[in-house]
Design a protein around this motif. Structure first.
Motif, PDB file in Angstrom:
ATOM      1  N   GLY A   5      59.572 -52.505  19.633  1.00  0.00           N
ATOM      2  CA  GLY A   5      58.489 -53.161  18.902  1.00  0.00           C
ATOM      3  C   GLY A   5      58.852 -53.396  17.436  1.00  0.00           C
ATOM      4  N   GLN A   6      59.479 -52.400  16.802  1.00  0.00           N
ATOM      5  CA  GLN A   6      59.867 -52.537  15.396  1.00  0.00           C
ATOM      6  C   GLN A   6      60.929 -53.623  15.227  1.00  0.00           C
ATOM      7  N   ILE A   7      61.914 -53.626  16.128  1.00  0.00           N
ATOM      8  CA  ILE A   7      62.994 -54.619  16.038  1.00  0.00           C
ATOM      9  C   ILE A   7      62.443 -56.026  16.281  1.00  0.00           C
ATOM     10  N   ARG A   8      61.600 -56.156  17.270  1.00  0.00           N
ATOM     11  CA  ARG A   8      61.036 -57.468  17.609  1.00  0.00           C
ATOM     12  C   ARG A   8      60.215 -58.025  16.438  1.00  0.00           C
ATOM     13  N   SER A   9      59.499 -57.130  15.742  1.00  0.00           N
ATOM     14  CA  SER A   9      58.682 -57.563  14.611  1.00  0.00           C
ATOM     15  C   SER A   9      59.540 -58.160  13.501  1.00  0.00           C
ATOM     16  N   ASP A  17      60.703 -42.673  36.853  1.00  0.00           N
ATOM     17  CA  ASP A  17      60.091 -43.098  35.606  1.00  0.00           C
ATOM     18  C   ASP A  17      59.112 -42.064  35.075  1.00  0.00           C
ATOM     19  N   SER A  18      58.397 -41.389  35.968  1.00  0.00           N
ATOM     20  CA  SER A  18      57.426 -40.403  35.522  1.00  0.00           C
ATOM     21  C   SER A  18      58.089 -39.238  34.801  1.00  0.00           C
ATOM     22  N   MET A  19      59.357 -38.963  35.116  1.00  0.00           N
ATOM     23  CA  MET A  19      60.084 -37.871  34.474  1.00  0.00           C
ATOM     24  C   MET A  19      60.717 -38.306  33.152  1.00  0.00           C
ATOM     25  N   LEU A  20      60.675 -39.627  32.864  1.00  0.00           N
ATOM     26  CA  LEU A  20      61.359 -40.158  31.688  1.00  0.00           C
ATOM     27  C   LEU A  20      60.391 -40.840  30.728  1.00  0.00           C
ATOM     28  N   LYS A  21      59.124 -40.451  30.773  1.00  0.00           N
ATOM     29  CA  LYS A  21      58.109 -41.138  29.978  1.00  0.00           C
ATOM     30  C   LYS A  21      58.371 -41.012  28.485  1.00  0.00           C
ATOM     31  N   SER A  22      58.784 -39.841  28.023  1.00  0.00           N
ATOM     32  CA  SER A  22      59.015 -39.650  26.587  1.00  0.00           C
ATOM     33  C   SER A  22      60.164 -40.523  26.099  1.00  0.00           C
ATOM     34  N   ASP A  23      61.253 -40.604  26.886  1.00  0.00           N
ATOM     35  CA  ASP A  23      62.388 -41.449  26.510  1.00  0.00           C
ATOM     36  C   ASP A  23      61.974 -42.921  26.505  1.00  0.00           C
ATOM     37  N   LYS A  24      61.221 -43.316  27.489  1.00  0.00           N
ATOM     38  CA  LYS A  24      60.791 -44.714  27.574  1.00  0.00           C
ATOM     39  C   LYS A  24      59.865 -45.062  26.420  1.00  0.00           C
ATOM     40  N   ALA A  25      58.974 -44.134  26.043  1.00  0.00           N
ATOM     41  CA  ALA A  25      58.047 -44.386  24.940  1.00  0.00           C
ATOM     42  C   ALA A  25      58.805 -44.563  23.626  1.00  0.00           C
ATOM     43  N   ALA A  26      59.826 -43.739  23.402  1.00  0.00           N
ATOM     44  CA  ALA A  26      60.617 -43.845  22.171  1.00  0.00           C
ATOM     45  C   ALA A  26      61.345 -45.180  22.099  1.00  0.00           C
ATOM     46  N   MET A  27      61.901 -45.623  23.225  1.00  0.00           N
ATOM     47  CA  MET A  27      62.606 -46.898  23.236  1.00  0.00           C
ATOM     48  C   MET A  27      61.642 -48.063  23.063  1.00  0.00           C
ATOM     49  N   SER A  28      60.455 -47.962  23.628  1.00  0.00           N
ATOM     50  CA  SER A  28      59.459 -49.021  23.469  1.00  0.00           C
ATOM     51  C   SER A  28      59.029 -49.159  22.021  1.00  0.00           C
ATOM     52  N   LYS A  29      58.917 -48.027  21.326  1.00  0.00           N
ATOM     53  CA  LYS A  29      58.549 -48.062  19.906  1.00  0.00           C
ATOM     54  C   LYS A  29      59.629 -48.753  19.084  1.00  0.00           C
ATOM     55  N   LEU A  30      60.891 -48.431  19.328  1.00  0.00           N
ATOM     56  CA  LEU A  30      61.999 -49.081  18.625  1.00  0.00           C
ATOM     57  C   LEU A  30      62.035 -50.572  18.931  1.00  0.00           C
ATOM     58  N   ARG A  38      69.391 -54.004  12.278  1.00  0.00           N
ATOM     59  CA  ARG A  38      70.683 -53.599  12.814  1.00  0.00           C
ATOM     60  C   ARG A  38      70.708 -52.084  13.071  1.00  0.00           C
ATOM     61  N   ALA A  39      70.185 -51.315  12.127  1.00  0.00           N
ATOM     62  CA  ALA A  39      70.146 -49.863  12.265  1.00  0.00           C
ATOM     63  C   ALA A  39      69.241 -49.448  13.436  1.00  0.00           C
ATOM     64  N   LEU A  40      68.122 -50.150  13.575  1.00  0.00           N
ATOM     65  CA  LEU A  40      67.211 -49.841  14.680  1.00  0.00           C
ATOM     66  C   LEU A  40      67.828 -50.171  16.026  1.00  0.00           C
ATOM     67  N   ILE A  41      68.580 -51.286  16.089  1.00  0.00           N
ATOM     68  CA  ILE A  41      69.248 -51.653  17.340  1.00  0.00           C
ATOM     69  C   ILE A  41      70.290 -50.606  17.715  1.00  0.00           C
ATOM     70  N   ALA A  98      70.260 -61.716  19.683  1.00  0.00           N
ATOM     71  CA  ALA A  98      71.013 -61.727  20.932  1.00  0.00           C
ATOM     72  C   ALA A  98      71.388 -60.305  21.353  1.00  0.00           C
ATOM     73  N   GLU A  99      71.801 -59.482  20.395  1.00  0.00           N
ATOM     74  CA  GLU A  99      72.152 -58.088  20.691  1.00  0.00           C
ATOM     75  C   GLU A  99      70.929 -57.315  21.165  1.00  0.00           C
ATOM     76  N   PHE A 100      69.787 -57.588  20.506  1.00  0.00           N
ATOM     77  CA  PHE A 100      68.543 -56.929  20.881  1.00  0.00           C
ATOM     78  C   PHE A 100      68.103 -57.347  22.288  1.00  0.00           C
ATOM     79  N   ASP A 101      68.247 -58.633  22.606  1.00  0.00           N
ATOM     80  CA  ASP A 101      67.880 -59.130  23.934  1.00  0.00           C
ATOM     81  C   ASP A 101      68.726 -58.463  25.017  1.00  0.00           C
ATOM     82  N   ALA A 102      70.019 -58.313  24.736  1.00  0.00           N
ATOM     83  CA  ALA A 102      70.912 -57.662  25.702  1.00  0.00           C
ATOM     84  C   ALA A 102      70.497 -56.210  25.938  1.00  0.00           C
ATOM     85  N   ALA A 103      70.158 -55.521  24.847  1.00  0.00           N
ATOM     86  CA  ALA A 103      69.718 -54.130  24.969  1.00  0.00           C
ATOM     87  C   ALA A 103      68.416 -54.044  25.757  1.00  0.00           C
TER      88      ALA A 103
END
Length: 293
Positions: A86-90, A71-84, A106-109, A51-56
């Motif tokens: 993916g790990q949390i969802r797994s 968004d084009s100026m924030l690609k690196s930040d978005k990529a880092a969050m997408s990676k996290l 919990r630590a990843l969230i 539930a916490e992950f879904d909210a985030a």
């Protein structure tokens, strides 16, 4: 006696076996209950983390949607969050996640939430920069428009013609058709204006309309609607009556010599000083006068 001893021994053994089996059953039931409680606790913790992950995730998606232009100026930040994400969802999609895995989730969230805050801060910074740039662009646009307007105004002013060699004279018409200049008001039949138009390198070739004002000694404008008189608006916004309108043919950068315009008045001319003013595009481009006795 031997039989009774054997029977007692067997009975005691049965009782012992029954008691042992009962204790083992209770212990097994307790172990199973403890395992079920532990499993339920893990499931509850996993559900809470999900539930916490879904909210985030929802918050991140909203930030990306609202700031698609950035968004084009924030690609690196978005990529880092997408990676996290993916790990949390797994981890959270596992049916039997361990306590260690949930602790990792919990630590990843927590790390994802920190990244989200950094993302928000970066968006705020970019929006501020965009606001400043927008303000600067508006100033530059106003300055550019002002410059263009000034250039147009300067060109329009430079294209205004200029009259020279202006002469206003009273003419007497004889019965034989000949004309003679006169200085006496009672003999004047026509008020004639002659002038030249100087060369102009800005004004385009073509027909140009001039307006002539002849002012009587009392300051009034000689005019008659039947003879083509009317009203003009000057460059200053004043409304003035004019006596005559005169069209001339102009060739760029060439002088126009000997322009003539005659004013035939129905009544007599009064004595005094008559003045002539010549206008083009609302600007006065020349003036002269004549005195009649």
């Amino acid at each position: 006696m031997i039989y009774w001893v054997v029977i007692l021994i067997l009975l005691a053994g049965c009782i012992y076996l029954f008691m042992s089996k009962s204790q083992m059953a209770q212990q097994n039931a307790a172990d199973i209950q403890q395992k079920n409680q532990s499993f339920d606790s893990l499931n509850t913790e996993q559900a809470a983390l999900k539930a916490e992950f879904d909210a985030a995730t929802v918050k991140i998606d909203q930030l990306v949607t609202d700031n698609s232009k950035l968004d084009s100026m924030l690609k690196s930040d978005k990529a880092a969050m997408s990676k996290l994400q993916g790990q949390i969802r797994s981890i959270l999609n596992k049916k039997n996640a361990t306590q260690a895995e949930l602790d990792q989730a919990r630590a990843l969230i927590a790390s994802l939430n920190d990244k989200t805050k950094e993302y928000e801060a970066r968006i705020a910074e970019l929006e501020k920069e965009n606001t400043l740039l927008t303000g600067e662009n508006k100033v530059l646009t106003r300055e550019r428009d002002s410059t263009v307007t000034q250039n147009i105004a300067m060109k329009q002013l430079a294209s205004v013609l200029h009259a020279s060699n202006i002469k206003l004279e009273a003419v007497r018409l004889k019965k034989n058709g000949k004309e003679r200049e006169t200085s006496k008001a009672k003999r004047a039949d026509v008020m004639r204006v002659t002038f030249d138009i100087d060369e102009n390198r800005i004004a385009e070739s073509g027909t140009k309309l001039l307006h002539l004002r002849i002012l009587a000694p009392d300051g009034t404008t000689l005019n008659s609607a039947a003879n083509g008189s009317g009203m003009i608006t000057t460059s200053k916004g004043d409304h003035l009556s004019y006596t005559l309108a005169k069209s001339i043919s102009l060739t760029q950068n060439q002088k126009v010599n000997g322009v003539t315009a005659d004013w035939h008045q129905n009544g007599d001319y009064a004595r005094g000083v008559y003045k002539i003013e010549i206008y083009h595009e609302g600007y006065i481009i020349g003036a002269g006068e004549v005195s009649l006795k």
